[in-house]
Motif scaffolding. Structure first.
Motif, short mmCIF file in Angstrom:
data_model
loop_
_atom_site.label_atom_id
_atom_site.label_comp_id
_atom_site.label_asym_id
_atom_site.label_seq_id
_atom_site.Cartn_x
_atom_site.Cartn_y
_atom_site.Cartn_z
N ALA A 159 0.88 -1.10 0.36
CA ALA A 159 0.20 -0.17 0.10
C ALA A 159 0.69 1.09 -0.09
CB ALA A 159 -0.91 0.04 1.01
N TRP A 160 1.57 0.89 0.32
CA TRP A 160 2.76 2.97 0.64
C TRP A 160 3.43 2.70 -0.34
CZ3 TRP A 160 3.86 6.10 4.37
CH2 TRP A 160 4.81 6.83 3.65
N LYS A 161 4.32 1.86 -1.14
CA LYS A 161 4.45 1.75 -2.22
C LYS A 161 2.98 2.47 -3.27
CE LYS A 161 7.41 -1.49 -3.42
NZ LYS A 161 7.73 -2.88 -4.12
N MET A 162 2.24 1.85 -3.21
CA MET A 162 1.63 2.25 -4.41
C MET A 162 0.62 4.29 -4.18
SD MET A 162 -0.77 1.57 -7.26
CE MET A 162 -0.77 -0.30 -6.84
N TYR A 163 0.76 3.97 -2.67
CA TYR A 163 0.98 5.51 -2.34
C TYR A 163 2.16 5.94 -3.18
CZ TYR A 163 -3.46 4.68 0.88
OH TYR A 163 -4.42 3.89 1.37
N ASN A 164 2.69 5.74 -2.66
CA ASN A 164 4.21 6.76 -2.59
C ASN A 164 4.19 6.56 -4.10
OD1 ASN A 164 7.19 8.22 -1.85
ND2 ASN A 164 7.72 6.46 -3.08
N LYS A 165 3.72 6.05 -5.26
CA LYS A 165 3.98 6.10 -6.72
C LYS A 165 2.47 6.88 -7.04
CE LYS A 165 3.96 3.57 -11.15
NZ LYS A 165 2.11 4.43 -11.58
N CYS A 166 1.36 6.83 -6.35
CA CYS A 166 0.55 8.21 -7.28
C CYS A 166 0.79 9.38 -7.05
CB CYS A 166 -1.35 7.55 -6.05
SG CYS A 166 -1.21 5.75 -7.00
N TYR A 167 1.36 9.57 -5.47
CA TYR A 167 1.53 11.54 -4.92
C TYR A 167 2.46 12.17 -6.12
CZ TYR A 167 3.18 14.90 -2.03
OH TYR A 167 3.19 15.47 -1.06
N ASN A 168 4.23 10.66 -6.35
CA ASN A 168 5.01 11.21 -7.29
C ASN A 168 3.91 11.60 -8.54
OD1 ASN A 168 6.55 11.37 -5.73
ND2 ASN A 168 7.32 8.89 -6.13
N ASP A 169 3.51 10.42 -8.89
CA ASP A 169 2.61 10.74 -10.26
C ASP A 169 1.98 12.22 -10.76
OD1 ASP A 169 3.91 8.53 -11.86
OD2 ASP A 169 2.45 7.29 -11.22
N ILE A 170 1.17 12.15 -9.64
CA ILE A 170 0.31 13.76 -9.78
C ILE A 170 1.31 14.90 -9.12
CG2 ILE A 170 -1.39 15.20 -7.97
CD1 ILE A 170 -2.20 11.59 -7.06
N THR A 171 2.52 14.77 -8.64
CA THR A 171 3.08 15.89 -8.08
C THR A 171 4.29 15.71 -9.47
OG1 THR A 171 3.75 15.32 -5.47
CG2 THR A 171 4.99 16.75 -6.71
N HIS A 172 4.21 15.08 -10.69
CA HIS A 172 4.74 15.43 -11.86
C HIS A 172 3.75 16.31 -12.84
CE1 HIS A 172 7.31 14.94 -14.88
NE2 HIS A 172 6.58 14.09 -15.58
N LEU A 173 2.13 15.80 -12.90
CA LEU A 173 1.41 16.20 -13.34
C LEU A 173 1.17 17.76 -12.98
CD1 LEU A 173 -0.89 13.43 -13.89
CD2 LEU A 173 0.41 14.22 -15.88
N GLN A 174 1.00 17.86 -11.84
CA GLN A 174 1.43 19.81 -11.29
C GLN A 174 2.62 20.22 -11.66
OE1 GLN A 174 0.81 18.95 -7.10
NE2 GLN A 174 -1.59 18.95 -7.07
N GLU A 175 3.04 19.73 -11.72
CA GLU A 175 3.99 20.32 -12.01
C GLU A 175 4.41 20.62 -13.64
OE1 GLU A 175 7.99 18.09 -10.83
OE2 GLU A 175 7.79 19.02 -8.84
N GLY A 176 4.11 19.67 -14.55
CA GLY A 176 4.40 19.80 -16.00
C GLY A 176 2.74 20.82 -16.09
N ASN A 207 -2.30 18.85 -23.78
CA ASN A 207 -2.80 17.65 -22.80
C ASN A 207 -2.34 18.21 -21.79
OD1 ASN A 207 -4.03 15.64 -21.83
ND2 ASN A 207 -2.51 14.04 -21.93
N SER A 208 -3.85 18.30 -21.03
CA SER A 208 -3.72 18.91 -19.38
C SER A 208 -4.57 18.20 -18.71
CB SER A 208 -4.00 20.41 -19.78
OG SER A 208 -4.53 21.16 -19.92
N ILE A 209 -4.66 18.47 -17.32
CA ILE A 209 -5.49 18.02 -16.18
C ILE A 209 -5.76 18.79 -15.06
CG2 ILE A 209 -6.25 16.51 -14.42
CD1 ILE A 209 -4.11 14.63 -16.03
N SER A 210 -7.04 19.25 -15.16
CA SER A 210 -7.24 21.21 -14.32
C SER A 210 -6.88 20.59 -12.80
CB SER A 210 -8.89 20.91 -14.31
OG SER A 210 -9.47 20.29 -13.43
#
Length: 235
Positions: A159-176, A207-210
């Motif tokens: 679960a921790w690895k999944m949360y960490n992966k999602c958090y990093n992916d979301i942060t990457h999208l936000q920075e983009g 391509n962007s997400i709100s």
């Protein structure tokens, strides 16, 4: 004049009426749960649990609460099976790899919107999987057996690895999104003098997400982190 024929269950009109807004239904079910409507909430989620991963998780969450409050072996086993079913549903419909390939190949505006929606759906499924794993770990810890503690710890690690992966992916999208914002404003200002017949500017095709959606997803991950630490405190 003859009366209009009613849509049959298998017709296109009948299918349209069967479409549901899973987010609205999930909110209704949670409100029922918070207002002491445990039975009504359980019935609502179980009626629509096969319509979407979100409704399936809602049904599993109610089942989990019922098991934790009663500590009955039968209900704990039912909650375990419900959570595993939701986890399997999210994993079977997770098309992250396929959508990633589509994002690299297709660059049109329509496909960009679809890929953005698919990315949100993929992240939501992964967060649901991690939530299910945390609740499964709680059910294991309740047994208070050595083997159950070992199994629960292994599930929590996933679960921790999944949360960490999602958090990093979301942060990457936000920075983009933040990097594209100045480029979009510059492109818009330079295109104001052009005629409308020239078509949309390249910035409109990106391509962007709100940001609101990304903030909501990150909030879900943060809530999951809280669940994780709460589960750790039980050991």
């Amino acid at each position: 004049m003859a009366a209009p024929a009613e849509p049959t269950p298998g017709s296109a009109e009948g299918k349209k009426t069967e479409r549901i807004n899973d987010a609205e239904l999930a909110l209704t079910g949670i409100n029922m749960l918070l207002n002491n409507g445990f039975k009504e909430s359980d019935e609502l989620f179980r009626t629509y649990r096969n319509h979407s991963p979100l409704m399936s998780f809602g049904a599993s969450f109610v089942s989990f609460l019922n098991a934790v409050m009663t500590f009955e072996e039968e209900k704990m086993q039912m909650a375990f099976e419900d959570l595993k079913a939701t986890e399997k549903l999210c994993e079977s419909e997770n098309a992250g790899v396929i959508e990633t390939i589509k994002n690299k190949i297709k660059r049109s505006h329509t496909h960009s919107q679809r890929s953005g929606s698919a990315a949100v759906d993929r992240l939501q499924r992964q967060i649901i999987i991690a939530d299910c794993q945390v609740y499964l770990a709680v059910l294991s810890f309740i047994k208070q057996e050595l083997s159950a503690y070992i199994k629960g710890g292994w599930i929590l690690r996933k679960a921790w690895k999944m949360y960490n992966k999602c958090y990093n992916d979301i942060t990457h999208l936000q920075e983009g999104g933040k990097r594209r914002a100045p480029e979009a404003s510059t492109s818009d200002s330079s295109d104001r003098g052009r005629s409308s017949s020239s078509g949309p500017s390249p910035s409109h095709r990106s391509n962007s997400i709100s940001p609101e959606v990304l903030d909501r997803l990150k909030g879900s991950v943060s809530f999951g982190y809280g669940l994780f630490h709460l589960c750790i405190s039980m050991v």
